[in-house]
Motif scaffolding. Structure first.
Motif, PDB file in Angstrom:
ATOM      1  N   PRO A  27      75.671 -44.518 -35.335  1.00 17.91           N
ATOM      2  CA  PRO A  27      75.198 -43.449 -34.453  1.00 17.91           C
ATOM      3  C   PRO A  27      73.674 -43.412 -34.410  1.00 17.91           C
ATOM      4  O   PRO A  27      73.010 -43.868 -35.349  1.00 17.91           O
ATOM      5  CB  PRO A  27      75.735 -42.158 -35.090  1.00 17.91           C
ATOM      6  CG  PRO A  27      76.577 -42.559 -36.239  1.00 17.91           C
ATOM      7  CD  PRO A  27      76.346 -43.997 -36.527  1.00 17.91           C
ATOM      8  N   LEU A  28      73.153 -42.893 -33.318  1.00 15.94           N
ATOM      9  CA  LEU A  28      71.706 -42.750 -33.152  1.00 15.94           C
ATOM     10  C   LEU A  28      71.353 -41.283 -33.373  1.00 15.94           C
ATOM     11  O   LEU A  28      71.855 -40.407 -32.655  1.00 15.94           O
ATOM     12  CB  LEU A  28      71.331 -43.203 -31.735  1.00 15.94           C
ATOM     13  CG  LEU A  28      69.860 -43.248 -31.365  1.00 15.94           C
ATOM     14  CD1 LEU A  28      69.060 -44.110 -32.320  1.00 15.94           C
ATOM     15  CD2 LEU A  28      69.724 -43.788 -29.939  1.00 15.94           C
ATOM     16  N   HIS A  29      70.514 -41.022 -34.365  1.00 16.60           N
ATOM     17  CA  HIS A  29      70.218 -39.627 -34.713  1.00 16.60           C
ATOM     18  C   HIS A  29      69.080 -39.064 -33.892  1.00 16.60           C
ATOM     19  O   HIS A  29      68.123 -39.759 -33.581  1.00 16.60           O
ATOM     20  CB  HIS A  29      69.890 -39.510 -36.210  1.00 16.60           C
ATOM     21  CG  HIS A  29      71.108 -39.711 -37.050  1.00 16.60           C
ATOM     22  ND1 HIS A  29      72.045 -38.730 -37.231  1.00 16.60           N
ATOM     23  CD2 HIS A  29      71.560 -40.812 -37.690  1.00 16.60           C
ATOM     24  CE1 HIS A  29      73.026 -39.206 -37.965  1.00 16.60           C
ATOM     25  NE2 HIS A  29      72.765 -40.467 -38.256  1.00 16.60           N
ATOM     26  N   ALA A  30      69.183 -37.782 -33.589  1.00 14.14           N
ATOM     27  CA  ALA A  30      68.086 -37.035 -32.979  1.00 14.14           C
ATOM     28  C   ALA A  30      67.235 -36.555 -34.143  1.00 14.14           C
ATOM     29  O   ALA A  30      67.556 -35.553 -34.779  1.00 14.14           O
ATOM     30  CB  ALA A  30      68.630 -35.861 -32.180  1.00 14.14           C
ATOM     31  N   TYR A  89      71.928 -57.454 -34.368  1.00 14.98           N
ATOM     32  CA  TYR A  89      70.970 -56.347 -34.426  1.00 14.98           C
ATOM     33  C   TYR A  89      71.393 -55.324 -35.476  1.00 14.98           C
ATOM     34  O   TYR A  89      72.534 -54.867 -35.481  1.00 14.98           O
ATOM     35  CB  TYR A  89      70.869 -55.713 -33.029  1.00 14.98           C
ATOM     36  CG  TYR A  89      70.008 -54.485 -32.974  1.00 14.98           C
ATOM     37  CD1 TYR A  89      68.719 -54.486 -33.484  1.00 14.98           C
ATOM     38  CD2 TYR A  89      70.489 -53.304 -32.410  1.00 14.98           C
ATOM     39  CE1 TYR A  89      67.928 -53.354 -33.440  1.00 14.98           C
ATOM     40  CE2 TYR A  89      69.705 -52.165 -32.343  1.00 14.98           C
ATOM     41  CZ  TYR A  89      68.428 -52.201 -32.872  1.00 14.98           C
ATOM     42  OH  TYR A  89      67.649 -51.073 -32.833  1.00 14.98           O
ATOM     43  N   GLU A  90      70.451 -54.936 -36.329  1.00 17.99           N
ATOM     44  CA  GLU A  90      70.802 -54.024 -37.428  1.00 17.99           C
ATOM     45  C   GLU A  90      70.335 -52.588 -37.219  1.00 17.99           C
ATOM     46  O   GLU A  90      70.695 -51.707 -37.993  1.00 17.99           O
ATOM     47  CB  GLU A  90      70.245 -54.575 -38.749  1.00 17.99           C
ATOM     48  CG  GLU A  90      70.985 -55.839 -39.155  1.00 17.99           C
ATOM     49  CD  GLU A  90      70.467 -56.452 -40.440  1.00 17.99           C
ATOM     50  OE1 GLU A  90      69.463 -55.944 -40.985  1.00 17.99           O
ATOM     51  OE2 GLU A  90      71.073 -57.441 -40.879  1.00 17.99           O
ATOM     52  N   GLY A  91      69.513 -52.351 -36.196  1.00 19.29           N
ATOM     53  CA  GLY A  91      69.033 -50.986 -35.967  1.00 19.29           C
ATOM     54  C   GLY A  91      69.978 -50.217 -35.056  1.00 19.29           C
ATOM     55  O   GLY A  91      70.975 -50.766 -34.582  1.00 19.29           O
ATOM     56  N   PRO A  92      69.660 -48.936 -34.785  1.00 21.76           N
ATOM     57  CA  PRO A  92      70.581 -48.126 -34.004  1.00 21.76           C
ATOM     58  C   PRO A  92      70.262 -47.991 -32.511  1.00 21.76           C
ATOM     59  O   PRO A  92      71.118 -47.576 -31.751  1.00 21.76           O
ATOM     60  CB  PRO A  92      70.437 -46.747 -34.671  1.00 21.76           C
ATOM     61  CG  PRO A  92      69.003 -46.718 -35.109  1.00 21.76           C
ATOM     62  CD  PRO A  92      68.616 -48.131 -35.438  1.00 21.76           C
ATOM     63  N   SER A  93      69.019 -48.313 -32.078  1.00 19.04           N
ATOM     64  CA  SER A  93      68.636 -47.890 -30.719  1.00 19.04           C
ATOM     65  C   SER A  93      68.678 -49.022 -29.705  1.00 19.04           C
ATOM     66  O   SER A  93      68.516 -50.198 -30.037  1.00 19.04           O
ATOM     67  CB  SER A  93      67.230 -47.269 -30.738  1.00 19.04           C
ATOM     68  OG  SER A  93      66.245 -48.267 -30.863  1.00 19.04           O
ATOM     69  N   ALA A 221      60.677 -45.637 -32.373  1.00 21.17           N
ATOM     70  CA  ALA A 221      61.916 -45.916 -31.637  1.00 21.17           C
ATOM     71  C   ALA A 221      62.453 -47.310 -31.916  1.00 21.17           C
ATOM     72  O   ALA A 221      63.646 -47.548 -31.783  1.00 21.17           O
ATOM     73  CB  ALA A 221      61.665 -45.775 -30.138  1.00 21.17           C
ATOM     74  N   LEU A 222      61.567 -48.225 -32.290  1.00 19.90           N
ATOM     75  CA  LEU A 222      61.974 -49.639 -32.333  1.00 19.90           C
ATOM     76  C   LEU A 222      62.392 -50.114 -33.722  1.00 19.90           C
ATOM     77  O   LEU A 222      63.096 -51.114 -33.841  1.00 19.90           O
ATOM     78  CB  LEU A 222      60.828 -50.529 -31.839  1.00 19.90           C
ATOM     79  CG  LEU A 222      60.353 -50.261 -30.398  1.00 19.90           C
ATOM     80  CD1 LEU A 222      59.183 -51.173 -30.049  1.00 19.90           C
ATOM     81  CD2 LEU A 222      61.492 -50.462 -29.410  1.00 19.90           C
ATOM     82  N   SER A 223      61.960 -49.408 -34.758  1.00 19.48           N
ATOM     83  CA  SER A 223      62.280 -49.891 -36.107  1.00 19.48           C
ATOM     84  C   SER A 223      63.765 -49.686 -36.392  1.00 19.48           C
ATOM     85  O   SER A 223      64.448 -48.922 -35.705  1.00 19.48           O
ATOM     86  CB  SER A 223      61.455 -49.124 -37.146  1.00 19.48           C
ATOM     87  OG  SER A 223      61.979 -47.824 -37.296  1.00 19.48           O
ATOM     88  N   ASN A 224      64.241 -50.349 -37.409  1.00 19.98           N
ATOM     89  CA  ASN A 224      65.662 -50.231 -37.744  1.00 19.98           C
ATOM     90  C   ASN A 224      66.035 -48.845 -38.253  1.00 19.98           C
ATOM     91  O   ASN A 224      67.204 -48.481 -38.289  1.00 19.98           O
ATOM     92  CB  ASN A 224      66.053 -51.290 -38.771  1.00 19.98           C
ATOM     93  CG  ASN A 224      66.318 -52.629 -38.106  1.00 19.98           C
ATOM     94  OD1 ASN A 224      66.261 -52.724 -36.871  1.00 19.98           O
ATOM     95  ND2 ASN A 224      66.607 -53.637 -38.898  1.00 19.98           N
ATOM     96  N   GLN A 225      65.022 -48.062 -38.651  1.00 16.97           N
ATOM     97  CA  GLN A 225      65.307 -46.676 -39.053  1.00 16.97           C
ATOM     98  C   GLN A 225      65.213 -45.756 -37.839  1.00 16.97           C
ATOM     99  O   GLN A 225      65.883 -44.737 -37.771  1.00 16.97           O
ATOM    100  CB  GLN A 225      64.334 -46.209 -40.138  1.00 16.97           C
ATOM    101  CG  GLN A 225      64.526 -46.893 -41.488  1.00 16.97           C
ATOM    102  CD  GLN A 225      64.148 -48.365 -41.466  1.00 16.97           C
ATOM    103  OE1 GLN A 225      63.147 -48.754 -40.864  1.00 16.97           O
ATOM    104  NE2 GLN A 225      64.974 -49.185 -42.101  1.00 16.97           N
ATOM    105  N   ALA A 226      64.360 -46.096 -36.887  1.00 22.31           N
ATOM    106  CA  ALA A 226      64.144 -45.310 -35.665  1.00 22.31           C
ATOM    107  C   ALA A 226      63.961 -43.831 -36.002  1.00 22.31           C
ATOM    108  O   ALA A 226      64.514 -42.948 -35.340  1.00 22.31           O
ATOM    109  CB  ALA A 226      65.297 -45.512 -34.670  1.00 22.31           C
TER     110      ALA A 226
END
Ligand SMILES: O=c1[nH]c(=O)c2[nH]c(=O)[nH]c2[nH]1
Length: 329
Positions: A27-30, A89-93, A221-226
């Motif tokens: 999931p992508l967190h706000a 791809y390992e990040g969420p965004s 926005a771009l890092s794997n932690q976003a």
């Protein structure tokens, strides 16, 4: 809104409409909760995107000029590259996926000078299903949402040492259609021999909106932690809340306030752009009970508005905006 890329040589090529679907994505967190939106995350059990990728480089001149394809990456291979990298791809965004795939492309093909990537989210939201304690989100069935969607776009080039970097990056929201049924006026504009539009102190207002925003640090926005990610759903809800609260004097007035509040709520944003189109319905007749109206679609041509607001613009135009907004609403 799909832009073209322009190399110094004026040549580029690529693949458009690459549909990428990945299941069981994180999931992508706000990361920044805001008063105007209840959204806390985006379920990405089905992560979908329509991607466009274009490459540029002097190395492609022979293919255009001489028909010599020895340096051509077939656009079919580009499609495969995008799809295979969706799995890695390992990040969420969505934005991070583009940066990942673009960076890997530059590493793989040293003769590519720059790559531009654009993506429209293909949104799939869980359907509500009856559960033990009321309705809950299905983990199996997802609805392809045809409503507004998020976008991501970026350009990557390489440093002198060959390592890729992001030249520019924008996140966005497209296809947002909002109607406010009353509480909008449009009066006081120039009245001269060209004016036929009657002043209206309480019109319905139907607007088509699209937005783009940039981050102070694109890694938000771009890092794997976003960890600074702003969800398009939050911008959507913020736009709706501003529309609700504001006695709009024009669409110009509305989109100015939306941009200002977005910059206040999201300190990680460097700038925000809103574009609008006036699609206000044509009033036909009042309903029999006198409470409502019947409308139909307006006829073209349609008016449009646009604003880009940076943090510096806001400080200059309206240094005390936040306090005044809180007092007024
Ligand atoms: O919000 C509006 N802004 C305008 O500039 C304009 N012009 C117009 O004809 N209708 C509207 N509405």
């Amino acid at each position: 809104m799909r832009m073209e890329s322009h190399s110094p040589l004026g040549i580029y090529y690529g693949k458009d409409d690459v549909y990428v679907y990945r299941t069981c994505h994180t999931p992508l967190h706000a990361w920044t909760p805001i008063h105007e939106s209840p959204v806390e995350f985006r379920d990405q059990t089905v992560f979908g995107a329509r991607v466009r990728m274009a490459v540029e480089g002097d190395a492609f001149l022979p293919s255009f000029r001489d028909g010599d394809n020895r340096d051509v990456i077939a656009t079919d291979s580009m499609k495969n590259f995008l799809l295979r990298h969706a799995a890695l791809y390992e990040g969420p965004s969505l934005d991070g996926y583009l940066a990942f795939a673009g960076g890997r492309l530059l590493e793989t093909y040293p003769h590519v000078r720059a790559v531009e990537l654009y993506a429209d989210e293909q949104a799939f939201r869980p359907v509500p299903v009856p559960g033990a304690e009321g309705f809950e989100d299905s983990t199996l069935v997802f609805l392809h949402s045809r409503n507004e969607w998020s976008t991501a776009e970026l350009r990557m080039e390489r440093h002198p040492d060959g390592s890729p970097f992001v030249v520019w990056h924008r996140s966005g929201l497209d296809g947002l259609h909002l109607i406010k049924i009353r509480g909008n006026s449009f009066v006081g504009y120039i009245r001269d021999e060209y004016t036929t539009l009657p002043e209206d102190s309480n019109r319905p207002l139907y607007v088509f909106l699209s937005a783009r925003w940039t981050y102070v640090d694109p890694l938000s926005a771009l890092s794997n932690q976003a960890t600074g990610y702003v969800l398009a759903e939050q911008i959507r809800d913020l736009a709706g809340a501003v529309f609700h609260a504001l006695d709009t004097r024009s669409i110009q007035h509305l989109i100015h306030r939306i941009c200002a509040l977005a910059l206040v709520r999201f300190p990680q944003l460097e700038s925000i752009t809103f574009q609008s189109q006036n699609r206000t319905w044509e009033r036909i007749v009042e309903t029999a009970d006198g409470r409502g109206q019947v409308y139909t679609e307006p006829r073209p041509p349609f008016g449009f508005q646009g604003i880009t607001m940076t943090r510096a613009d806001l400080a200059e135009q309206w240094p005390h905006f936040e306090a005044e907004w809180e007092t007024a609403t």
